[in-house]
Structure formats: C-alpha cells, structure tokens
Design a protein around this motif. Sequence first.
Motif, PDB file in Angstrom:
ATOM      1  N   PRO A  25       0.797  -1.235   0.000  1.00  0.00           N
ATOM      2  CA  PRO A  25       0.000   0.000   0.000  1.00  0.00           C
ATOM      3  C   PRO A  25       0.827   1.281   0.000  1.00  0.00           C
ATOM      4  O   PRO A  25       0.333   2.337  -0.365  1.00  0.00           O
ATOM      5  N   ARG A  26       2.102   1.177   0.391  1.00  0.00           N
ATOM      6  CA  ARG A  26       2.978   2.364   0.371  1.00  0.00           C
ATOM      7  C   ARG A  26       3.735   2.470  -0.954  1.00  0.00           C
ATOM      8  O   ARG A  26       4.687   3.225  -1.062  1.00  0.00           O
ATOM      9  N   PHE A  27       3.359   1.644  -1.915  1.00  0.00           N
ATOM     10  CA  PHE A  27       3.964   1.603  -3.250  1.00  0.00           C
ATOM     11  C   PHE A  27       5.424   1.155  -3.215  1.00  0.00           C
ATOM     12  O   PHE A  27       6.224   1.535  -4.067  1.00  0.00           O
ATOM     13  N   GLN A  28       5.751   0.314  -2.241  1.00  0.00           N
ATOM     14  CA  GLN A  28       7.073  -0.304  -2.153  1.00  0.00           C
ATOM     15  C   GLN A  28       6.968  -1.728  -2.680  1.00  0.00           C
ATOM     16  O   GLN A  28       6.002  -2.441  -2.383  1.00  0.00           O
ATOM     17  N   VAL A  29       7.960  -2.156  -3.431  1.00  0.00           N
ATOM     18  CA  VAL A  29       7.972  -3.540  -3.920  1.00  0.00           C
ATOM     19  C   VAL A  29       8.504  -4.433  -2.804  1.00  0.00           C
ATOM     20  O   VAL A  29       9.592  -4.198  -2.268  1.00  0.00           O
ATOM     21  N   ARG A  30       7.723  -5.416  -2.441  1.00  0.00           N
ATOM     22  CA  ARG A  30       8.113  -6.386  -1.417  1.00  0.00           C
ATOM     23  C   ARG A  30       8.361  -7.713  -2.109  1.00  0.00           C
ATOM     24  O   ARG A  30       7.544  -8.160  -2.918  1.00  0.00           O
TER      25      ARG A  30
ATOM     26  N   GLN B 280      10.453 -29.687   6.888  1.00  0.00           N
ATOM     27  CA  GLN B 280      10.499 -28.976   8.159  1.00  0.00           C
ATOM     28  C   GLN B 280       9.596 -27.738   8.181  1.00  0.00           C
ATOM     29  O   GLN B 280       9.535 -27.042   9.178  1.00  0.00           O
ATOM     30  N   GLY B 281       8.940 -27.410   7.069  1.00  0.00           N
ATOM     31  CA  GLY B 281       8.018 -26.286   7.068  1.00  0.00           C
ATOM     32  C   GLY B 281       8.274 -25.288   5.959  1.00  0.00           C
ATOM     33  O   GLY B 281       8.942 -25.583   4.966  1.00  0.00           O
ATOM     34  N   PHE B 282       7.734 -24.105   6.148  1.00  0.00           N
ATOM     35  CA  PHE B 282       7.816 -23.012   5.183  1.00  0.00           C
ATOM     36  C   PHE B 282       8.814 -21.995   5.727  1.00  0.00           C
ATOM     37  O   PHE B 282       8.682 -21.527   6.859  1.00  0.00           O
ATOM     38  N   HIS B 283       9.834 -21.650   4.918  1.00  0.00           N
ATOM     39  CA  HIS B 283      10.914 -20.787   5.372  1.00  0.00           C
ATOM     40  C   HIS B 283      11.014 -19.564   4.460  1.00  0.00           C
ATOM     41  O   HIS B 283      11.691 -19.609   3.437  1.00  0.00           O
ATOM     42  N   PRO B 284      10.360 -18.455   4.819  1.00  0.00           N
ATOM     43  CA  PRO B 284      10.415 -17.253   3.984  1.00  0.00           C
ATOM     44  C   PRO B 284      11.580 -16.342   4.370  1.00  0.00           C
ATOM     45  O   PRO B 284      12.009 -16.307   5.520  1.00  0.00           O
ATOM     46  N   VAL B 285      12.084 -15.615   3.388  1.00  0.00           N
ATOM     47  CA  VAL B 285      13.076 -14.565   3.603  1.00  0.00           C
ATOM     48  C   VAL B 285      12.526 -13.320   2.927  1.00  0.00           C
ATOM     49  O   VAL B 285      12.314 -13.313   1.714  1.00  0.00           O
ATOM     50  N   LEU B 286      12.292 -12.269   3.701  1.00  0.00           N
ATOM     51  CA  LEU B 286      11.685 -11.050   3.174  1.00  0.00           C
ATOM     52  C   LEU B 286      12.745 -10.015   2.819  1.00  0.00           C
ATOM     53  O   LEU B 286      13.702  -9.832   3.560  1.00  0.00           O
ATOM     54  N   SER B 287      12.550  -9.361   1.699  1.00  0.00           N
ATOM     55  CA  SER B 287      13.398  -8.225   1.361  1.00  0.00           C
ATOM     56  C   SER B 287      12.706  -6.968   1.874  1.00  0.00           C
ATOM     57  O   SER B 287      11.481  -6.905   1.925  1.00  0.00           O
ATOM     58  N   ASN B 288      13.455  -5.986   2.239  1.00  0.00           N
ATOM     59  CA  ASN B 288      12.903  -4.719   2.721  1.00  0.00           C
ATOM     60  C   ASN B 288      11.839  -4.919   3.797  1.00  0.00           C
ATOM     61  O   ASN B 288      10.710  -4.462   3.645  1.00  0.00           O
ATOM     62  N   PRO B 289      12.165  -5.621   4.882  1.00  0.00           N
ATOM     63  CA  PRO B 289      11.134  -5.806   5.909  1.00  0.00           C
ATOM     64  C   PRO B 289      10.679  -4.459   6.468  1.00  0.00           C
ATOM     65  O   PRO B 289      11.457  -3.510   6.553  1.00  0.00           O
ATOM     66  N   VAL B 290       9.437  -4.396   6.824  1.00  0.00           N
ATOM     67  CA  VAL B 290       8.862  -3.169   7.367  1.00  0.00           C
ATOM     68  C   VAL B 290       9.297  -3.042   8.821  1.00  0.00           C
ATOM     69  O   VAL B 290       9.178  -3.990   9.604  1.00  0.00           O
ATOM     70  N   ALA B 291       9.814  -1.879   9.194  1.00  0.00           N
ATOM     71  CA  ALA B 291      10.239  -1.636  10.573  1.00  0.00           C
ATOM     72  C   ALA B 291       9.017  -1.519  11.477  1.00  0.00           C
ATOM     73  O   ALA B 291       7.979  -0.989  11.073  1.00  0.00           O
ATOM     74  N   ASP B 292       9.161  -2.022  12.690  1.00  0.00           N
ATOM     75  CA  ASP B 292       8.070  -1.920  13.651  1.00  0.00           C
ATOM     76  C   ASP B 292       7.877  -0.467  14.076  1.00  0.00           C
ATOM     77  O   ASP B 292       8.840   0.271  14.300  1.00  0.00           O
ATOM     78  N   THR B 293       6.635  -0.091  14.235  1.00  0.00           N
ATOM     79  CA  THR B 293       6.327   1.210  14.813  1.00  0.00           C
ATOM     80  C   THR B 293       6.559   1.103  16.323  1.00  0.00           C
ATOM     81  O   THR B 293       6.639  -0.010  16.865  1.00  0.00           O
ATOM     82  N   PRO B 294       6.668   2.197  17.036  1.00  0.00           N
ATOM     83  CA  PRO B 294       6.841   2.121  18.492  1.00  0.00           C
ATOM     84  C   PRO B 294       5.721   1.329  19.179  1.00  0.00           C
ATOM     85  O   PRO B 294       5.974   0.578  20.119  1.00  0.00           O
ATOM     86  N   THR B 295       4.508   1.448  18.678  1.00  0.00           N
ATOM     87  CA  THR B 295       3.385   0.717  19.268  1.00  0.00           C
ATOM     88  C   THR B 295       3.547  -0.783  19.073  1.00  0.00           C
ATOM     89  O   THR B 295       3.335  -1.574  19.994  1.00  0.00           O
TER      90      THR B 295
END
Length: 148
Positions: free
Chosen positions: A78-83, A92-107
């Motif tokens: 929604p912020r027009f960033q390519v993820r 053993q399961g599903f193992h994702p690696v994210l590019s450009n992870p979104v930083a946590d807000t203080p909340t």
Amino acid sequence: MSAMKSTLSLLLVFSVVGLSFAGVLPQTTPAEEEYVGPPQPYSFTYVAGRYPNHVDRTHSETSDGSGVVRGTFSYVDPRFQVRTVEYVADQQGFHPVLSNPVADTPTVAAAKQKHAELFDRIAQDHARIAAERAAEKQAQQNNLPDYY
C-alpha cells in the motif's frame, strides 16, 4: 382429497427425478480411486496487474520432485514499495526470507515486548506447576504399599 393428490403427484415427480439421476452420478469405489504417486518436478511463473500492461505482482516456483519447493513472489504494498519474498518449503516447514522488511512502529515494538514478557511469565508458571506435580507424583509413589 385434492391436497393429498397433489402431494402424491409431487412425490412421484421427485421419485422419478431421483431415479433418473441415480444412474448419472459416478459411483467411486476404493479400487477405482486414482493412484497419487510421489511428487513430480514442476515449474511455473506468472505476472499480473490490476489493469492491462501493468505488473504489480509476480510469482515463480520450482520443485525438483524431491518434495522441496523453492520460489519467490513480489508485490507492491500500500505504500507503493515492492516487497519480495523468497521461500523454501520442505519437510520442516515453510521458510520465507523477506526483502525490505517493514520496521516496527513504536506501538508494535511495545506490543511485541509485552507479549514476550507475558510469554516468559507463563512459561515460568507452567514450569513451576510441572515441578510441583512431579514432586506430588513422586510422593504418592513413595507412599504406596509394597504390594503395588
């Protein structure tokens, strides 16, 4: 008398329709079930967009037939960033690696911290309860007469 006659007519119609469909629907028996063999190698790729000549998501995936699947997908957030997410799915399961992870807000960071603290407290309580129950069980076994 008329209501009874129409009810009987309706029952006759439903019976005829039911009998006519009885031979149409396929009946499967365990001997006829299709054999599903081991995983087969495959590969696919697609691109899509919200309107013609516009790409805002892609996905590609491959498997060599050993049960391990590797893939990648991208989308516009929604912020027009390519993820982009690269992943491996195996026994053993599903193992994702994210590019450009979104930083946590203080909340969000505060909520994660609170969750971690509560989780630790609950884990400590459960460990204490388990130790108490083990001690009670041992005491009960020590108090049993010899013939048990």
